[in-house]
Structure formats: C-alpha cells, structure tokens
Design an enzyme around this catalytic site. Structure first.
Site, short mmCIF file in Angstrom:
data_model
loop_
_atom_site.label_atom_id
_atom_site.label_comp_id
_atom_site.label_asym_id
_atom_site.label_seq_id
_atom_site.Cartn_x
_atom_site.Cartn_y
_atom_site.Cartn_z
N GLN A 127 31.62 40.93 37.52
CA GLN A 127 31.89 41.33 39.15
C GLN A 127 30.94 42.06 39.73
O GLN A 127 29.78 42.47 39.09
CB GLN A 127 33.29 42.03 38.33
CG GLN A 127 33.71 42.68 39.76
CD GLN A 127 34.22 41.19 40.33
OE1 GLN A 127 35.40 40.26 39.37
NE2 GLN A 127 34.29 41.40 41.50
N LYS A 141 42.32 39.19 38.58
CA LYS A 141 41.62 37.29 37.14
C LYS A 141 42.15 37.77 36.35
O LYS A 141 42.88 37.42 35.53
CB LYS A 141 40.38 38.17 36.89
CG LYS A 141 39.50 37.62 38.38
CD LYS A 141 38.38 37.47 38.72
CE LYS A 141 37.30 37.61 40.29
NZ LYS A 141 36.50 37.86 39.94
N ASP A 145 31.81 31.67 37.16
CA ASP A 145 31.51 32.25 38.35
C ASP A 145 31.05 30.56 39.27
O ASP A 145 30.88 30.76 40.60
CB ASP A 145 30.85 32.82 38.99
CG ASP A 145 31.73 34.79 39.11
OD1 ASP A 145 33.13 34.18 39.41
OD2 ASP A 145 31.20 35.73 39.01
#
Ligand code: NDP
Length: 287
Positions: A94, A50, A117
């Site tokens: 994460q 990412k 997200d």
C-alpha cells in the site's frame, strides 16, 4: 440538464458477478497479500476495503502490518519471501511508504507475475508496447471498464487526461490511446500552458490531479463524459468528523457534462474490482 451519474458501484457489482464464475473455475483459491507500513488512516481504510472485498468474493487474503520504522532491508526481505511463496498469487504494497523507503525500488522487486497493482516496469512496459492483456494498473483499467459498461464510444473521440502519474494519469492515457479504445489523447500536467483550454476540447475528460474540485463547469465542453478519479479530504466544519471527501471535479460540472462519475461511488469501487480481477488472473496464470 444534470449529467447522468456513472455508477461505479453498480459497474463493480456487475464485474464481480463474472469474477465469481472465474474463481469457481480456477483450480486454486486465489490468494492476495497486502503489506501496509505505518499508520496513515486513509491507507488503513483502503487496505480494509480491499481485504473485505476479497472476503466477499472468496479470495484468500493475508494482511501484513509493519510499523513505520521498519527498515528498507526488512521490507525487501519480506517481499522476496512472498515472491518465492507459491501459495501467494498476488502481492501489493500500500502506498505511500515512509520517506526512508524507496517506493519505486520496492515496487521493482515484486515478481511481475504477482504485481496485481500493475506498477512494475515490466507490466507498465507491456502497456507502452500496446499489450493490454497483462497486469494493468487498477484505477485506469477500472475507468476503461466503466466507460465500456456505460457504452461510451471512444474511437476517434478526443480524450484529455489531467495528470501524468505512474499510477493513474500516464497509464490512463496509454489505455485510452491503445488499439481497440482508439481515442486521441492529450495529457495535461502542472506545466501545461492552458489546462482549461485543453480540457474544453475533450469529449472524454479524466481528472486525476489530486486538487479538490479544480475542474470547473466552464472547463468542460457541453455533453462531455467526465470521470473524476480524485479523492481529496477537505475541511468541512458542518460535518461531525470535520471533513468530507471531494473529487478533482467541481459538482457544478454536472450541469454541463452528459455523464459524470461521482466521488465517492465512482472510480473507487472500480479500482477494487480491478484489483480482484488482477488477483484472479495472477492465480489462473500461476496454475
Ligand atoms: P499525483 O500527485 O501522483 O499526480 C498528480 C498529477 O496531476 C501530476 O501529474 C501533476 O503534474 C498533475 N497536476 C498537479 N497540479 C496540476 C495543475 N494545477 N494543473 C494540471 N496538472 C496538475 O496523484 P495521483 O495520480 O496518484 O492521484 C491523483 C488523484 O487521484 C488523487 O486525488 C488521488 O487521491 C486519486 N486516486 C484515486 C484512486 C481511486 O481509486 N479512485 C486511486 C489512485 C489515486 P506534474 O506531473 O507536472 O507534477
């Protein structure tokens, strides 16, 4: 005849070209913060990918690594600090978090405008309302983008999603059924009486189950479009590292499907591309 590969890398590349234009037009450099807790090797690989993707496009990224014994209170305080930092446009934590931290409670604390997200209840709630212009979860929206890019017609088609997680399966089903996509959707989960029979009805089959190669060739209607979301590590003594990546779809499905997304190189690159897209959207909306 073997299925055509749905090339997620090529689709992500095409999408990134458009994102570069949006970054150029944005009045501020988009800035993503990524928090990772603990030392799970797979999570570190995802975060590194990412961060590298941000660098490639010129998105600023801040990468915070916390040890696995960080307290929930410390993590909450960091999230609150980042929520209030106007120089940060996107924030993701994460998954997975260590057992002593309530992952859903932490997700609920992220400012929905920075929730790149797309897991915050406000953003998932908008999706339930049929509003698909918000922060959408990256993996299912990447699947939709890949289907659009390859010209798959969904309207009136029968779609089956295997899996109903908050992160992939459920939002995937909502996106496929949303106005504009217009598929008729069935969700298969661990209590489904006959998963194989349900899958056999699918014109478009999305497997997001986390069980290596569970979807076999005789589960798939000839000519169906099959999207493999699964990323599973399976032992493989023939490889130097002792393991290989496997999807949720058995490789033999290529003999039956018309289009099949590979693992790796299918949904994975699209998930990252959609994260970048959400980060740019967040920056555009905050300025
Ligand atoms: P979860 O474990 O959260 O969800 C799995 C789902 O599959 C659950 O809904 C579960 O049902 C269902 N399921 C489990 N076993 C069966 C079975 N035998 N028959 C039918 N349904 C079953 O996984 P995620 O949704 O987070 O991830 C799914 C896969 O996608 C994983 O391999 C993951 O690594 C991968 N992934 C890939 C991403 C990418 O970028 N490519 C991103 C995110 C995930 P129930 O609800 O009843 O328990």
């Amino acid at each position: 005849m073997a299925a055509v590969h749905l090339d997620g890398k090529a689709c992500a590349k095409a999408l990134e070209a458009g994102l570069l234009e949006r970054i150029k037009a944005c009045s501020v450099q988009p800035h993503l913060a990524v928090i990772i807790v603990g030392d799970d090797p797979a999570s570190h690989v995802y975060v590194t990918n990412k961060v590298k993707a941000c660098q490639r496009l010129g998105i600023k990224s801040t990468h915070v690594e916390l040890s696995s014994d960080v307290s929930e209170a410390e993590l909450i305080s960091l999230v609150e600090q980042m929520n209030n930092d106007n120089t940060l446009h996107g924030l993701l934590i994460q998954s997975p978090l260590p057992d002593h931290i309530d992952e859903e409670a932490i997700t609920d604390l992220i400012n929905p405008a920075k929730d790149v997200d797309g897991f915050h209840p406000a953003n998932l709630g908008r999706l339930v309302q049929g509003r698909t212009d918000g922060m959408l979860p990256c993996t299912p929206s990447g699947v939709m983008e890949m289907l659009r890019w390859s010209g798959v017609e969904l309207s009136g088609k029968k779609a089956v999603v295997v899996g109903r997680s908050r992160i992939v399966g459920m939002p995937q089903a909502l996106l496929l059924a949303a106005k504009g996509a217009d598929a008729t959707v069935t969700i298969v989960h661990s209590r489904t009486a006959d998963a194989k029979m349900e899958c056999l009805t699918a014109d478009v089959l999305v497997a997001a189950v986390g069980r290596p190669e569970m979807i076999k060739a005789d589960w798939v209607k000839p000519g169906a479009v099959v999207i493999d979301v699964g990323i599973n590590r399976v032992d493989d003594p023939t490889r130097e590292r002792g393991w290989r990546l496997a999807g949720d779809v058995d490789p033999s499905v290529t003999e039956v499907a018309s289009l099949l997304s590979p693992v790796p190189g299918g949904v994975g690159p699209m998930t990252i591309a959609m994260l970048l897209a959400n980060t740019i959207t967040a920056a555009e909306r905050q300025h």
